[in-house]
Motif scaffolding. Structure first.
Motif, PDB file in Angstrom:
ATOM      1  N   LEU A   1       0.873  -1.195  -0.024  1.00 17.09           N
ATOM      2  CA  LEU A   1      -0.206  -0.029  -0.026  1.00 17.09           C
ATOM      3  C   LEU A   1       0.834   1.347   0.140  1.00 17.09           C
ATOM      4  O   LEU A   1       0.707   2.187  -0.516  1.00 17.09           O
ATOM      5  CB  LEU A   1      -0.877   0.089   1.201  1.00 17.09           C
ATOM      6  N   ALA A   2       2.211   1.140   0.730  1.00 19.37           N
ATOM      7  CA  ALA A   2       2.780   2.237   0.867  1.00 19.37           C
ATOM      8  C   ALA A   2       3.427   2.625  -0.461  1.00 19.37           C
ATOM      9  O   ALA A   2       3.758   3.801  -0.829  1.00 19.37           O
ATOM     10  CB  ALA A   2       3.600   2.125   1.942  1.00 19.37           C
ATOM     11  N   ALA A   3       3.850   1.539  -1.350  1.00 21.54           N
ATOM     12  CA  ALA A   3       4.546   1.554  -2.547  1.00 21.54           C
ATOM     13  C   ALA A   3       3.630   1.975  -3.652  1.00 21.54           C
ATOM     14  O   ALA A   3       4.097   2.643  -4.816  1.00 21.54           O
ATOM     15  CB  ALA A   3       5.159   0.427  -2.739  1.00 21.54           C
ATOM     16  N   LEU A   4       2.364   1.819  -3.569  1.00 23.89           N
ATOM     17  CA  LEU A   4       1.572   2.186  -4.869  1.00 23.89           C
ATOM     18  C   LEU A   4       1.421   3.455  -5.222  1.00 23.89           C
ATOM     19  O   LEU A   4       1.673   3.842  -6.400  1.00 23.89           O
ATOM     20  CB  LEU A   4       0.218   1.536  -4.529  1.00 23.89           C
ATOM     21  N   PRO A   5       1.547   4.566  -4.406  1.00 24.66           N
ATOM     22  CA  PRO A   5       1.343   6.004  -4.674  1.00 24.66           C
ATOM     23  C   PRO A   5       2.766   6.406  -5.851  1.00 24.66           C
ATOM     24  O   PRO A   5       2.615   6.764  -6.763  1.00 24.66           O
ATOM     25  CB  PRO A   5       1.403   6.799  -3.695  1.00 24.66           C
ATOM     26  N   SER A   6       3.971   5.805  -5.185  1.00 23.46           N
ATOM     27  CA  SER A   6       5.222   5.934  -6.146  1.00 23.46           C
ATOM     28  C   SER A   6       4.992   5.422  -7.391  1.00 23.46           C
ATOM     29  O   SER A   6       5.636   5.753  -8.488  1.00 23.46           O
ATOM     30  CB  SER A   6       6.395   5.945  -5.312  1.00 23.46           C
TER      31      SER A   6
ATOM     32  N   ASP B   1       7.972  -6.552  -9.949  1.00 24.92           N
ATOM     33  CA  ASP B   1       8.212  -5.196  -8.828  1.00 24.92           C
ATOM     34  C   ASP B   1       7.968  -5.318  -7.645  1.00 24.92           C
ATOM     35  O   ASP B   1       8.714  -4.806  -6.643  1.00 24.92           O
ATOM     36  CB  ASP B   1       6.897  -3.877  -9.320  1.00 24.92           C
ATOM     37  N   VAL B   2       7.110  -6.288  -7.256  1.00 27.27           N
ATOM     38  CA  VAL B   2       6.925  -6.572  -5.671  1.00 27.27           C
ATOM     39  C   VAL B   2       8.313  -7.243  -5.336  1.00 27.27           C
ATOM     40  O   VAL B   2       8.833  -7.077  -4.165  1.00 27.27           O
ATOM     41  CB  VAL B   2       5.646  -7.312  -5.548  1.00 27.27           C
ATOM     42  N   GLN B   3       8.667  -8.293  -6.111  1.00 23.33           N
ATOM     43  CA  GLN B   3       9.723  -8.963  -5.694  1.00 23.33           C
ATOM     44  C   GLN B   3      11.084  -8.229  -5.539  1.00 23.33           C
ATOM     45  O   GLN B   3      11.922  -8.455  -4.825  1.00 23.33           O
ATOM     46  CB  GLN B   3       9.757 -10.331  -6.589  1.00 23.33           C
ATOM     47  N   GLU B   4      11.130  -7.335  -6.531  1.00 23.16           N
ATOM     48  CA  GLU B   4      12.536  -6.445  -6.567  1.00 23.16           C
ATOM     49  C   GLU B   4      12.320  -5.256  -5.526  1.00 23.16           C
ATOM     50  O   GLU B   4      13.686  -5.219  -4.724  1.00 23.16           O
ATOM     51  CB  GLU B   4      12.505  -5.834  -7.777  1.00 23.16           C
ATOM     52  N   GLN B   5      11.236  -4.830  -4.934  1.00 23.56           N
ATOM     53  CA  GLN B   5      11.356  -3.560  -4.355  1.00 23.56           C
ATOM     54  C   GLN B   5      10.632  -3.957  -2.926  1.00 23.56           C
ATOM     55  O   GLN B   5      10.777  -3.014  -2.157  1.00 23.56           O
ATOM     56  CB  GLN B   5      10.407  -2.518  -4.857  1.00 23.56           C
ATOM     57  N   ILE B   6      10.165  -4.985  -2.747  1.00 22.18           N
ATOM     58  CA  ILE B   6       9.263  -5.174  -1.259  1.00 22.18           C
ATOM     59  C   ILE B   6       9.789  -6.613  -0.736  1.00 22.18           C
ATOM     60  O   ILE B   6      10.133  -6.451   0.359  1.00 22.18           O
ATOM     61  CB  ILE B   6       7.877  -5.205  -1.524  1.00 22.18           C
TER      62      ILE B   6
ATOM     63  N   SER C   1     -10.738  -4.593  -3.021  1.00 24.21           N
ATOM     64  CA  SER C   1     -11.812  -4.634  -2.060  1.00 24.21           C
ATOM     65  C   SER C   1     -11.772  -3.294  -1.097  1.00 24.21           C
ATOM     66  O   SER C   1     -12.668  -2.931  -0.779  1.00 24.21           O
ATOM     67  CB  SER C   1     -11.852  -5.979  -1.222  1.00 24.21           C
ATOM     68  N   MET C   2     -10.355  -2.939  -1.223  1.00 25.03           N
ATOM     69  CA  MET C   2     -10.291  -1.694  -0.237  1.00 25.03           C
ATOM     70  C   MET C   2     -10.514  -0.579  -0.996  1.00 25.03           C
ATOM     71  O   MET C   2     -10.346   0.602  -0.304  1.00 25.03           O
ATOM     72  CB  MET C   2      -8.713  -1.459   0.205  1.00 25.03           C
ATOM     73  N   GLY C   3     -10.856  -0.553  -2.375  1.00 26.27           N
ATOM     74  CA  GLY C   3     -10.719   0.571  -3.135  1.00 26.27           C
ATOM     75  C   GLY C   3      -9.469   1.062  -3.640  1.00 26.27           C
ATOM     76  O   GLY C   3      -9.474   1.946  -4.467  1.00 26.27           O
ATOM     77  N   GLU C   4      -8.339   0.413  -3.620  1.00 23.23           N
ATOM     78  CA  GLU C   4      -7.192   0.438  -4.105  1.00 23.23           C
ATOM     79  C   GLU C   4      -7.318   0.077  -5.500  1.00 23.23           C
ATOM     80  O   GLU C   4      -7.014  -1.387  -5.881  1.00 23.23           O
ATOM     81  CB  GLU C   4      -5.994   0.173  -3.504  1.00 23.23           C
ATOM     82  N   ARG C   5      -7.536   0.828  -6.619  1.00 20.39           N
ATOM     83  CA  ARG C   5      -7.633   0.079  -8.087  1.00 20.39           C
ATOM     84  C   ARG C   5      -6.171   0.192  -8.704  1.00 20.39           C
ATOM     85  O   ARG C   5      -5.942   1.547  -8.959  1.00 20.39           O
ATOM     86  CB  ARG C   5      -8.969   0.966  -8.439  1.00 20.39           C
ATOM     87  N   GLU C   6      -6.064  -0.585  -9.328  1.00 22.51           N
ATOM     88  CA  GLU C   6      -4.828  -1.000 -10.399  1.00 22.51           C
ATOM     89  C   GLU C   6      -5.204  -1.670 -11.754  1.00 22.51           C
ATOM     90  O   GLU C   6      -6.304  -2.165 -11.638  1.00 22.51           O
ATOM     91  CB  GLU C   6      -3.769  -1.635  -9.410  1.00 22.51           C
ATOM     92  N   HIS C   7      -4.450  -1.514 -12.626  1.00 22.36           N
ATOM     93  CA  HIS C   7      -4.737  -2.092 -13.910  1.00 22.36           C
ATOM     94  C   HIS C   7      -3.906  -3.222 -13.755  1.00 22.36           C
ATOM     95  O   HIS C   7      -2.495  -3.121 -14.023  1.00 22.36           O
ATOM     96  CB  HIS C   7      -4.428  -1.250 -14.956  1.00 22.36           C
ATOM     97  N   PHE C   8      -4.336  -4.370 -14.076  1.00 22.91           N
ATOM     98  CA  PHE C   8      -3.370  -5.584 -13.932  1.00 22.91           C
ATOM     99  C   PHE C   8      -4.010  -6.508 -15.121  1.00 22.91           C
ATOM    100  O   PHE C   8      -5.185  -6.817 -15.236  1.00 22.91           O
ATOM    101  CB  PHE C   8      -3.448  -6.551 -12.715  1.00 22.91           C
ATOM    102  N   VAL C   9      -3.153  -6.865 -16.166  1.00 25.50           N
ATOM    103  CA  VAL C   9      -3.708  -7.595 -17.192  1.00 25.50           C
ATOM    104  C   VAL C   9      -2.837  -8.927 -17.014  1.00 25.50           C
ATOM    105  O   VAL C   9      -1.751  -8.857 -16.989  1.00 25.50           O
ATOM    106  CB  VAL C   9      -3.236  -7.052 -18.706  1.00 25.50           C
TER     107      VAL C   9
ATOM    108  N   THR D   1      -9.255  -4.380 -13.636  1.00 25.76           N
ATOM    109  CA  THR D   1      -9.178  -3.515 -14.858  1.00 25.76           C
ATOM    110  C   THR D   1      -9.711  -2.060 -14.168  1.00 25.76           C
ATOM    111  O   THR D   1     -10.003  -1.277 -14.881  1.00 25.76           O
ATOM    112  CB  THR D   1      -9.615  -3.687 -16.150  1.00 25.76           C
ATOM    113  N   SER D   2     -10.012  -1.846 -12.895  1.00 23.44           N
ATOM    114  CA  SER D   2     -10.680  -0.628 -12.441  1.00 23.44           C
ATOM    115  C   SER D   2      -9.681   0.551 -12.648  1.00 23.44           C
ATOM    116  O   SER D   2      -8.533   0.264 -12.546  1.00 23.44           O
ATOM    117  CB  SER D   2     -11.115  -0.752 -10.971  1.00 23.44           C
ATOM    118  N   SER D   3     -10.214   1.596 -12.819  1.00 24.96           N
ATOM    119  CA  SER D   3      -9.263   2.874 -13.075  1.00 24.96           C
ATOM    120  C   SER D   3      -8.723   3.107 -11.719  1.00 24.96           C
ATOM    121  O   SER D   3      -9.348   3.275 -10.721  1.00 24.96           O
ATOM    122  CB  SER D   3     -10.041   3.897 -13.727  1.00 24.96           C
ATOM    123  N   ALA D   4      -7.615   3.944 -11.721  1.00 27.30           N
ATOM    124  CA  ALA D   4      -6.797   4.369 -10.520  1.00 27.30           C
ATOM    125  C   ALA D   4      -7.322   5.664 -10.270  1.00 27.30           C
ATOM    126  O   ALA D   4      -7.872   6.366 -11.053  1.00 27.30           O
ATOM    127  CB  ALA D   4      -5.383   4.157 -10.672  1.00 27.30           C
TER     128      ALA D   4
END
Length: 187
Positions: free
Chosen positions: A93-98, A117-122, A140-148, A184-187
Motif C-alpha cells: 500500500l505504501a509503494a503504490l502511490p510512487s 516490482d513487488v519481488q524486486e522492491q518489497i 476490495s479496499m478501493g485501491e484500484r490498479e490495472h493488471f492484465v 481493470t478498475s481505473s486508478a
C-alpha cells in the motif's frame, strides 16, 4: 460472504408516506417488499432486515441517524470478518502511490511486471498466489490498479495495451468478482 445490501427509500416526503408517532416514516408494505426482494436476490445478496424510508433533504432526521447507525454496524461486522493486514500488504500500500507516478497516465501494468516490482522492491520471496490474494484485497479496499494477467506479453506496445484495455474493460471488471485473473478498475 454475500454482498450486504440495505434498501433505502428516499423522498418519502414527496410520496405522502405517513409518519409513526416517534417521527419516523412508516411504510405499510415494508415486510412484503423485503420478502419480495429476498425471494428474488436472497441467494446472492444479504438483504438487511429493515427498509429505511426517509426524507433525504432532512440531514438530521431520526431516520437518517438510524441508517447511519445501521451502516456502521454492518461496517464493523464486515471488518471483523476480514483478516488483519499483513506487513506485506502495508508495504505494498505504501509503494503504490510512487508506482502510479512512475507509470504516468497509463496505469495498465502486466501481471508479471507487478510481480517483478513487488519481488524486486518489497519482498523477493513473495509468491504469485499470495500476490493474487493481495491484489483482490487491494481491489476490495478501493485501491484500484490495472493488471492484465496472462493476456498480453510483457513486450506489448503501449498502444496495443491501451487498445486491449479499452476493448476489454467492461468484461474484465466482472472477472474480478467471478474469480478471474484480470483487474481493470481505473486508478
Amino acid at each position: 460472504h454475500p454482498l450486504e445490501v440495505v434498501l433505502v427509500a428516499t423522498h418519502a416526503d414527496l410520496a405522502d408516506i405517513t409518519r409513526a408517532f416517534s417521527g419516523e416514516f412508516s411504510y405499510d408494505k415494508e415486510k412484503a417488499l423485503l420478502k419480495e426482494v429476498r425471494n428474488r436476490f436472497g441467494n446472492d445478496l444479504q438483504i438487511s432486515d429493515k427498509l429505511f424510508v426517509m426524507d433525504t433533504g432532512a440531514s438530521n432526521s431520526k431516520d437518517l441517524k438510524l441508517l447511519r447507525s445501521h451502516l456502521q454496524e454492518l461496517r464493523a461486522n464486515i471488518i471483523s470478518r476480514c483478516s488483519p493486514m499483513t506487513q506485506l500488504s502495508e508495504r505494498l500500500l505504501a509503494a503504490l502511490p510512487s508506482w502510479r507516478k512512475l507509470s504516468g497516465p497509463n496505469q495498465l501494468t502486466s501481471w508479471q511486471q507487478f510481480v517483478n516490482d513487488v519481488q524486486e522492491q518489497i519482498n523477493p520471496l513473495v509468491s504469485q498466489d499470495h500476490l493474487r490474494t493481495l491484489a483482490m484485497q487491494l481491489h476490495s479496499m478501493g485501491e484500484r490498479e490495472h493488471f492484465v494477467t496472462m493476456c498480453l506479453p510483457d513486450d506489448s506496445t503501449q498502444k496495443n495495451k491501451q487498445k486491449f484495455y479499452q476493448a476489454s474493460a467492461a468484461l474484465c471488471h466482472n472477472d474480478i468478482n467471478s474469480g478471474g485473473q484480470m483487474f481493470t478498475s481505473s486508478a
